[in-house]
Design an enzyme around this catalytic site. Sequence first.
Site, PDB file in Angstrom:
ATOM      1  N   GLU A 157       0.839  -1.208   0.000  1.00 38.40           N
ATOM      2  CA  GLU A 157       0.000   0.000   0.000  1.00 38.40           C
ATOM      3  C   GLU A 157       0.875   1.259   0.000  1.00 38.40           C
ATOM      4  O   GLU A 157       0.723   2.135   0.862  1.00 38.40           O
ATOM      5  CB  GLU A 157      -0.994  -0.017   1.177  1.00 38.40           C
ATOM      6  N   GLU A 169      -4.847  -8.743  -0.426  1.00 38.65           N
ATOM      7  CA  GLU A 169      -5.594  -8.433   0.808  1.00 38.65           C
ATOM      8  C   GLU A 169      -7.062  -8.357   0.430  1.00 38.65           C
ATOM      9  O   GLU A 169      -7.466  -7.497  -0.368  1.00 38.65           O
ATOM     10  CB  GLU A 169      -5.141  -7.110   1.443  1.00 38.65           C
TER      11      GLU A 169
HETATM   12  O1  AHR Z   1      -5.055  -6.029   6.993  1.00 35.39           O
HETATM   13  C1  AHR Z   1      -4.966  -4.880   7.764  1.00 35.39           C
HETATM   14  C2  AHR Z   1      -4.326  -3.722   7.008  1.00 35.39           C
HETATM   15  O2  AHR Z   1      -5.132  -3.367   5.930  1.00 35.39           O
HETATM   16  C3  AHR Z   1      -2.991  -3.987   6.381  1.00 35.39           C
HETATM   17  O3  AHR Z   1      -1.933  -3.840   7.258  1.00 35.39           O
HETATM   18  C4  AHR Z   1      -2.908  -2.937   5.317  1.00 35.39           C
HETATM   19  O4  AHR Z   1      -2.106  -3.321   4.242  1.00 35.39           O
HETATM   20  C5  AHR Z   1      -4.364  -2.723   4.937  1.00 35.39           C
HETATM   21  O5  AHR Z   1      -4.687  -1.399   4.884  1.00 35.39           O
END
Ligand code: AHR
Length: 526
Positions: free
Chosen positions: A200, A331
Amino acid sequence: MRHCSSRTLWLAAVLLCASAVSSAQIESVDVRIDPAHPGARISPDVFGQFAEHLGTGIYGGIWVGKDSTIPNVRGIRSDVVAALRALKVPNVRWPGGCFADEYHWRDGIGPAASRKSTVNTNWGGALEPNSFGTDEFMDFIDQIGSNAYLSINVGSGSAREAAAWLEYMTAAATSTAGQERAANGHPQPYRVKFLGLGNESWGCGGSFSPDYYVNEMRAYARFVHNFNPVQTGELAMQRIAVGADGNKTDYLESVMKAWHEKVWAWDIEGVSLHSYTSAGWPPAHPSTHFGEDEYALLLADTLHMEGLISAHSSIMDRYDPEKKVTLAVDEWGVWLAPLPGTNPGFLVQQNSLRDAILAALNINIFARHADRVRMANIAQMQNVLQAMIMTDGARMVLTPTYHVFKMYIPFQGANLLPVSFDSGHYSFKAVNLPRLDAIAARQANGHVALSLVNLDPTHPLTIHAHLNGLQIHSAEAQSLTAPNVDAINSFDEPNAVVVKPLASQTTGGVLSLTLPAKSVAVVDLQ
Ligand code: AHR
């Protein structure tokens, strides 16, 4: 609503959808599987997990320490290992997440006494003891029979630091870096299957502009080497660049453009997409004690994944029509309000039948895009967000989502088969959803795996499955359901939502079964 899972049948499906009569009253659906036109292989890596230094995701969830009374092997809890081994986890992304861009690997190697404690600035300001570092992670990966997906620090580290980390992990024991690893107990080089080039970077990973990130990313892709001699050809490490934040595609465009124009000196094999189901931000929907409103709302929100992946795939197709670059949804999952009484920085939520159904719908979407989506990581593995496993001291419970991942094992590495059916509708207030979702795939052993999801929380559905041109001789079905959409497995009642055999009949080569309301079923067809 007619649904065809084959990308090649997409246009036909649109035409049929347009002419379909509303089928809200349908109680019985014919599902036609086309074994003559196999599609892409569903990569096992789509069933990947994510374990971040966040709350009790690592400390408590995996690591209890060698002196713990909780049974463990070298500090790694044995109950969690056994549960994850049974899940055939293909890869684990570690150490973050946001944590990764502030992680300095040297803090987490060497004798316990020399480990440096730091502050986990991203997640509740918790003390990070660094007891679980590189060698412990690799031990964990080995114990559960999985592969490493390392996320390297691009935000606050350097290409030099990341290169040294990879050298520590993968260089021969005769080199200085390899000698240090050997002194820490592991002479053999580790395997690193995937390398995330930041996390990110548009947000917690540095808030870089797309152009700035691309410049950084190129240097990491160039200078961070994997020296393990077995990691060549098919086994070569795959580098995943940071891609889109949901439907914000500026990073994806910049990364793919750079890749299209790249010179020999660098390469990437994948680009990430992060997309959570939260129906609003910040996440405010409860994970327990909810009814049909919340059920329908969150399922509707999760189905946006389909449009998101289609949109991202078309951008990638412009630069990479041969689909060399993987879209890694590294994610995903449902992100709900923190459980009352927990540290909001620890992202603790319950995991219900609704969330298991939501997981199945996402996996089906990934499978339908198997030619481009060759990797995904649900967030997260233990005790955080949509977890597989929850622990509390010595106690452990498997969540409904765990059971879905286990039911889907037959799809790992299987070849997608086109499926067509008239899904009908499930409507609640303003929400209108397909009532049925399904995918099918041929496994290496020749069996066909069929997944059926009944989104309707009140009406069961009779399914007649046909293997076009072939007879179905036998079938074994299992399903996951519960009396209520918000049913959970708790430490006191760990078997409230579990997989049970589902009755089915095979007559004249056609399989018939009744799919319970609000359920996921997987059928093994021969
Ligand atoms: O999964 C929790 C968080 O969500 C992670 O650390 C980040 O990459 C995302 O914003």
